[in-house]
Design a protein around this motif. Structure first.
Motif, PDB file in Angstrom:
ATOM      1  N   VAL A 114      37.927  36.824  32.168  1.00 26.52           N
ATOM      2  CA  VAL A 114      38.375  38.127  32.676  1.00 26.52           C
ATOM      3  C   VAL A 114      39.880  38.100  32.932  1.00 26.52           C
ATOM      4  N   PHE A 115      40.345  37.038  33.572  1.00 23.60           N
ATOM      5  CA  PHE A 115      41.770  36.981  33.899  1.00 23.60           C
ATOM      6  C   PHE A 115      42.626  36.934  32.635  1.00 23.60           C
ATOM      7  N   LYS A 116      42.146  36.226  31.632  1.00 25.36           N
ATOM      8  CA  LYS A 116      42.895  36.146  30.357  1.00 25.36           C
ATOM      9  C   LYS A 116      43.056  37.527  29.727  1.00 25.36           C
ATOM     10  N   VAL A 117      41.999  38.337  29.815  1.00 23.64           N
ATOM     11  CA  VAL A 117      42.061  39.689  29.257  1.00 23.64           C
ATOM     12  C   VAL A 117      43.082  40.531  30.033  1.00 23.64           C
ATOM     13  N   LEU A 118      43.084  40.391  31.354  1.00 25.81           N
ATOM     14  CA  LEU A 118      44.011  41.152  32.194  1.00 25.81           C
ATOM     15  C   LEU A 118      45.448  40.671  32.031  1.00 25.81           C
ATOM     16  N   ASP A 119      45.604  39.355  31.878  1.00 31.60           N
ATOM     17  CA  ASP A 119      46.932  38.741  31.787  1.00 31.60           C
ATOM     18  C   ASP A 119      47.431  38.789  30.343  1.00 31.60           C
ATOM     19  N   LYS A 120      47.878  39.957  29.942  1.00 33.61           N
ATOM     20  CA  LYS A 120      48.264  40.172  28.539  1.00 33.61           C
ATOM     21  C   LYS A 120      49.462  39.323  28.111  1.00 33.61           C
ATOM     22  N   THR A 121      50.336  38.996  29.050  1.00 35.11           N
ATOM     23  CA  THR A 121      51.528  38.209  28.705  1.00 35.11           C
ATOM     24  C   THR A 121      51.291  36.706  28.809  1.00 35.11           C
ATOM     25  N   GLY A 122      50.154  36.302  29.410  1.00 37.27           N
ATOM     26  CA  GLY A 122      49.833  34.886  29.521  1.00 37.27           C
ATOM     27  C   GLY A 122      50.669  34.126  30.536  1.00 37.27           C
ATOM     28  N   ASP A 123      51.281  34.853  31.481  1.00 40.57           N
ATOM     29  CA  ASP A 123      52.140  34.181  32.470  1.00 40.57           C
ATOM     30  C   ASP A 123      51.424  33.833  33.772  1.00 40.57           C
ATOM     31  N   GLY A 124      50.106  34.063  33.823  1.00 40.87           N
ATOM     32  CA  GLY A 124      49.343  33.705  35.024  1.00 40.87           C
ATOM     33  C   GLY A 124      49.430  34.721  36.135  1.00 40.87           C
ATOM     34  N   VAL A 125      49.910  35.943  35.816  1.00 48.36           N
ATOM     35  CA  VAL A 125      50.061  36.998  36.818  1.00 48.36           C
ATOM     36  C   VAL A 125      49.664  38.336  36.213  1.00 48.36           C
TER      37      VAL A 125
END
Length: 203
Positions: A114-125
């Protein structure tokens, strides 16, 4: 209600245990799903120089501010569990990670996905706006049982990340896991947990 049972169980365990780490974990859980998230935010706020570490005194101050009374001996025991090579500070992300109730591999993977989908830039935020645009509360157990309205639960969920957070309205991966580790503790069945997480985010 699962959250009410979680709080009651944690309070009982806190009274029984003599281990300071277990006391702190159950003190977090006695505040519900967001207890560990709140402790993580408090420690991150105390870390003014962004060193990702806390001194023994900062740890003691944080625990006290969080509402748990521990003796100096208990604070020393806590600190020594995470102290490395006699250093004067401990890494508080490792500390919070140890406090989180363990999640099965399947649960961790679901939250990570889920977090990977939300974190489109891949910066962990991710931003609060990102969460607002995707999160759905209609399949949450409280909404399905008629205990809360979908809109009210959405506001409550977002407020967990907005209150006492940084002014830029960002949610870190650690904060995301802090919240879901509390929710995980209240749900016994893996399949049910995975359903709640994935349906909340339309996955």
């Amino acid at each position: 209600m699962a959250e009410a049972k979680l709080k009651e169980s944690a309070k009982a365990k806190m009274a029984e245990t003599t281990d300071p780490l277990e006391k702190l974990r159950n003190h977090c859980l006695s505040q519900g799903y967001s207890g560990i998230l709140s402790l993580g935010k408090l420690f991150r706020r105390l870390d003014k120089d962004r060193s990702w570490t806390l001194s023994r005194d900062e740890l003691a101050r944080g625990v006290s501010q969080f509402g748990l009374k521990l003796s100096d001996d208990d604070i020393n025991k806590l600190f020594k569990q995470f102290e490395k090579d006699g250093k004067a500070d401990i890494n508080y992300e490792e500390f919070i990670d140890a406090i989180r109730p363990p999640m099965s591999a399947a649960r961790k993977t679901a939250v990570e996905d889920v977090f990977k989908v939300l974190d489109k830039t891949g910066d962990g935020v991710v931003t609060i706006e990102d969460l607002k645009g995707v999160y759905s509360a209609k399949n949450h157990p409280k909404v399905k049982k008629g205990e809360m309205k979908e809109e009210d639960l959405l506001k409550k969920f977002l407020n967990l990340f907005e209150s006492n957070s940084s002014v830029d309205g960002k949610v870190t991966k650690q904060e995301f896991f802090d919240y879901y580790s509390g929710l995980s503790k209240a749900i016994d069945d893996d399949e049910y947990f995975l359903t709640v997480v994935k349906m909340s985010w339309g996955m």
